[in-house]
Design an enzyme around this catalytic site. Structure first.
Site, PDB file in Angstrom:
ATOM      1  N   ASP A  41      27.470  53.177  -1.493  1.00 17.53           N
ATOM      2  CA  ASP A  41      26.319  52.322  -1.195  1.00 17.53           C
ATOM      3  C   ASP A  41      26.636  51.028  -0.608  1.00 17.53           C
ATOM      4  OD1 ASP A  41      27.240  51.283  -3.350  1.00 17.53           O
ATOM      5  OD2 ASP A  41      25.415  50.748  -4.356  1.00 17.53           O
ATOM      6  N   HIS A 246      49.228  44.243  19.072  1.00 17.32           N
ATOM      7  CA  HIS A 246      47.688  44.209  18.090  1.00 17.32           C
ATOM      8  C   HIS A 246      48.382  44.615  16.422  1.00 17.32           C
ATOM      9  CE1 HIS A 246      44.996  45.325  21.754  1.00 17.32           C
ATOM     10  NE2 HIS A 246      45.425  43.806  21.550  1.00 17.32           N
ATOM     11  N   ASP A 263      48.026  35.045  16.105  1.00 15.14           N
ATOM     12  CA  ASP A 263      46.595  34.968  17.159  1.00 15.14           C
ATOM     13  C   ASP A 263      45.377  34.888  16.268  1.00 15.14           C
ATOM     14  OD1 ASP A 263      44.659  35.643  18.863  1.00 15.14           O
ATOM     15  OD2 ASP A 263      46.160  36.965  19.943  1.00 15.14           O
ATOM     16  N   ASP A 274      39.587  31.492  19.833  1.00 17.52           N
ATOM     17  CA  ASP A 274      40.466  32.452  20.091  1.00 17.52           C
ATOM     18  C   ASP A 274      42.030  31.676  20.383  1.00 17.52           C
ATOM     19  OD1 ASP A 274      42.403  34.697  20.556  1.00 17.52           O
ATOM     20  OD2 ASP A 274      40.924  35.636  22.123  1.00 17.52           O
ATOM     21  N   HIS A 355      50.161  41.939  29.043  1.00 12.92           N
ATOM     22  CA  HIS A 355      48.768  41.929  28.891  1.00 12.92           C
ATOM     23  C   HIS A 355      48.118  40.957  29.839  1.00 12.92           C
ATOM     24  CE1 HIS A 355      49.188  38.152  26.564  1.00 12.92           C
ATOM     25  NE2 HIS A 355      50.179  38.712  25.873  1.00 12.92           N
ATOM     26  N   HIS A 359      40.616  35.858  29.568  1.00 17.17           N
ATOM     27  CA  HIS A 359      39.202  36.587  29.446  1.00 17.17           C
ATOM     28  C   HIS A 359      38.030  35.657  29.130  1.00 17.17           C
ATOM     29  CE1 HIS A 359      39.371  36.444  25.168  1.00 17.17           C
ATOM     30  NE2 HIS A 359      40.624  36.877  25.040  1.00 17.17           N
ATOM     31  N   HIS A 366      36.139  38.954  23.272  1.00 18.70           N
ATOM     32  CA  HIS A 366      36.339  39.407  24.607  1.00 18.70           C
ATOM     33  C   HIS A 366      34.832  39.273  25.438  1.00 18.70           C
ATOM     34  CE1 HIS A 366      40.225  41.399  23.522  1.00 18.70           C
ATOM     35  NE2 HIS A 366      40.479  39.920  23.719  1.00 18.70           N
ATOM     36  N   GLU A 384      46.382  32.494  27.883  1.00 15.69           N
ATOM     37  CA  GLU A 384      47.411  33.154  26.901  1.00 15.69           C
ATOM     38  C   GLU A 384      48.396  34.303  27.475  1.00 15.69           C
ATOM     39  OE1 GLU A 384      45.422  36.410  24.452  1.00 15.69           O
ATOM     40  OE2 GLU A 384      43.564  36.129  25.676  1.00 15.69           O
ATOM     41  N   TYR A 388      57.653  38.791  25.468  1.00 11.23           N
ATOM     42  CA  TYR A 388      57.848  39.487  24.344  1.00 11.23           C
ATOM     43  C   TYR A 388      59.378  40.450  24.670  1.00 11.23           C
ATOM     44  CZ  TYR A 388      53.048  38.826  23.766  1.00 11.23           C
ATOM     45  OH  TYR A 388      51.886  38.200  23.909  1.00 11.23           O
ATOM     46  N   ARG A 397      53.757  33.814  22.162  1.00  7.17           N
ATOM     47  CA  ARG A 397      52.182  33.675  22.869  1.00  7.17           C
ATOM     48  C   ARG A 397      51.547  32.401  22.527  1.00  7.17           C
ATOM     49  NH1 ARG A 397      50.335  38.415  21.840  1.00  7.17           N
ATOM     50  NH2 ARG A 397      49.032  38.061  19.947  1.00  7.17           N
ATOM     51  N   GLU A 399      48.020  30.431  23.310  1.00  6.97           N
ATOM     52  CA  GLU A 399      46.567  30.373  23.978  1.00  6.97           C
ATOM     53  C   GLU A 399      45.756  29.256  23.407  1.00  6.97           C
ATOM     54  OE1 GLU A 399      43.364  33.893  23.365  1.00  6.97           O
ATOM     55  OE2 GLU A 399      44.749  33.788  22.046  1.00  6.97           O
TER      56      GLU A 399
END
Length: 431
Positions: A41, A246, A263, A274, A355, A359, A366, A384, A388, A397, A399
């Site tokens: 539930d 990710h 991130d 972000d 990447h 965005h 996004h 960003e 790597y 990274r 951003e």
């Protein structure tokens, strides 16, 4: 409610802008999202449909917004249909919006209960020629789950097969891409909360700490400042994990000498931040780490200057690719032969930066917005870049979120530490 809601004038203005885009005798219908089940539930936390929220400010399940600008009866040109509360719902879930509260929040003067929807909607449809219905048309969306909007589309077309049906998503994308001052205030608050979390983490991180402990520090700071939590699943990635774009397990122990890529972003009032930052676990960058870090930072700063009115995201990404190519040559990760023999469809720099750089961001992380249309003042983008290097366990990274202006930009994260020296200073000044 944890957040201070936007003034109803924001939503009144949003609906006014939409009405100007609708043809004569049109009706637009937007449904709230479902409450999604987990198991037994259990349910996931409710998240409203962002298009409906943008037009109404209502953050409640099962609500329906109907806009029919040319309907003869003025009282039926804008209608909110809401789930009617009762004593049992009030006891178990808490009271839902009253009609008066819904009007105060949205500016919609006509608020009815859902039980009235079928009859009222039929009345409106008898005068309508064109029906605008909503679907999730994000370029990266994979719509496997049927939504309330999707079910309504089937039901509506079955009951009223001879009307002209059109998509409202392109109109909403254009409207939502340019943020109002009130929206920017919400996003600034989300970024400010994110800053508090990052500064807390700078004082917490050290070798031996688990990635999920860092995640917990962010969550504590976000929630205590009025956020519902993370805007998206956070990435807390030490060492090689930072090379997994990710990575969200956040389960490993941070090692001395490694970098940690984060991130993360806070949500506030349905608007999102972000942020990406990369820090040395022990508080000091090695010489090689610092060189790569500075290369990413240079690309970030130059990329911000390229996000100007009149540019487009695809063209912008091509320009950023040239910046990254230069930096990778300087780091000796690429050579001139790599550049000369590269595949134009997959340039050499993408081995280390695979990447996109920017965005739209807003109600969605996004966010919606057509990347092929020209950038306009008031749009908000992430910036960003990253490098790597899997062979060296280096993933960096950086951003920030910026607002496009007529001349230049506003950095919503300008107060969040970014320079390597400042990060090291904070990490090494903790008691």
């Amino acid at each position: 409610m944890r957040y201070k809601p936007l003034d109803k004038e924001v939503f009144i203005n949003n609906r006014s802008r939409l009405r100007k885009l609708l043809p004569k005798n049109a009706v637009a219908v937007l449904n709230a999202n479902d409450i999604m089940p987990t198991n037994a539930d259990g349910n996931m936390r409710f998240r409203t449909n962002n298009d409906q929220y943008y037009l109404s400010g209502v953050d409640q399940e099962e609500s329906i917004l109907v806009i029919a600008p040319d309907f003869p009866n003025e009282s039926l040109r804008e209608i909110l249909f809401l789930k009617e509360t009762n004593d049992e719902i009030a006891i178990w879930e808490g009271a839902k919006l009253t009609r008066e509260q819904a009007t105060k929040r949205s500016g919609v003067q006509t608020v009815k209960w859902l039980s009235e929807f079928e009859k009222v909607f039929r009345t409106i449809m008898m005068e309508a020629d064109t029906v605008f219905l909503n679907t999730n048309e994000h370029i990266r969306a994979v719509p496997d789950v049927e939504t309330r909007d999707s079910r309504f589309i089937k039901e509506c077309r079955q009951q009223y097969p001879l009307h002209n049906y059109r998509r409202i998503a392109p109109l909403m994308h254009d409207l939502r891409a340019v943020k109002s001052p009130g929206e920017l205030d919400m996003m600034q608050t989300a970024c400010d909360i994110t800053e508090k979390g990052f500064r807390r983490v700078l004082n917490f991180t050290k070798p031996g700490v688990k990635e999920y402990e860092v995640e917990a520090e962010y969550l504590h700071e976000f929630v205590r400042r009025g956020s519902r939590g993370f805007a998206y699943d956070p990435i807390i990635a030490g060492g090689f994990n930072a090379c997994v774009l990710h990575y969200t397990d956040n389960s490993m122990e941070l090692q001395d000498g490694d970098l940690m890529l984060m991130d993360v972003g806070a949500e506030y009032g349905n608007y999102n931040a972000d942020m990406s930052r990369t820090i040395p676990v022990n508080g000091r960058f090695t010489e090689r780490q610092r060189k790569v870090y500075d290369a990413v930072l240079r690309v970030m700063k130059e990329a911000m200057q390229l996000l100007t009115p009149g540019n487009t995201i695809p063209e912008y990404h091509r320009e950023v690719g040239k910046l990254m190519e230069r930096e990778l040559l300087g780091l000796k990760l690429l050579d001139t032969t790599d550049i000369r023999t590269q595949n134009p469809e997959w340039p050499a720099y993408k081995k280390f930066f695979m990447h996109g750089t920017s965005h739209h961001i807003g109600l969605d992380v996004h966010d919606v917005g057509n990347i092929y249309k020209e950038i306009k003042p008031g749009m908000v983008f992430t910036v960003e870049p990253g490098i790597y290097i899997r062979e060296e366990n280096i993933g960096i990274r950086l951003e920030n979120d910026i607002v496009i202006r007529e001349n230049g930009f506003t950095d919503l994260m300008e107060n969040i530490p970014l320079e390597a020296e400042e990060i090291e200073e904070i990490m090494n000044s903790r008691s």
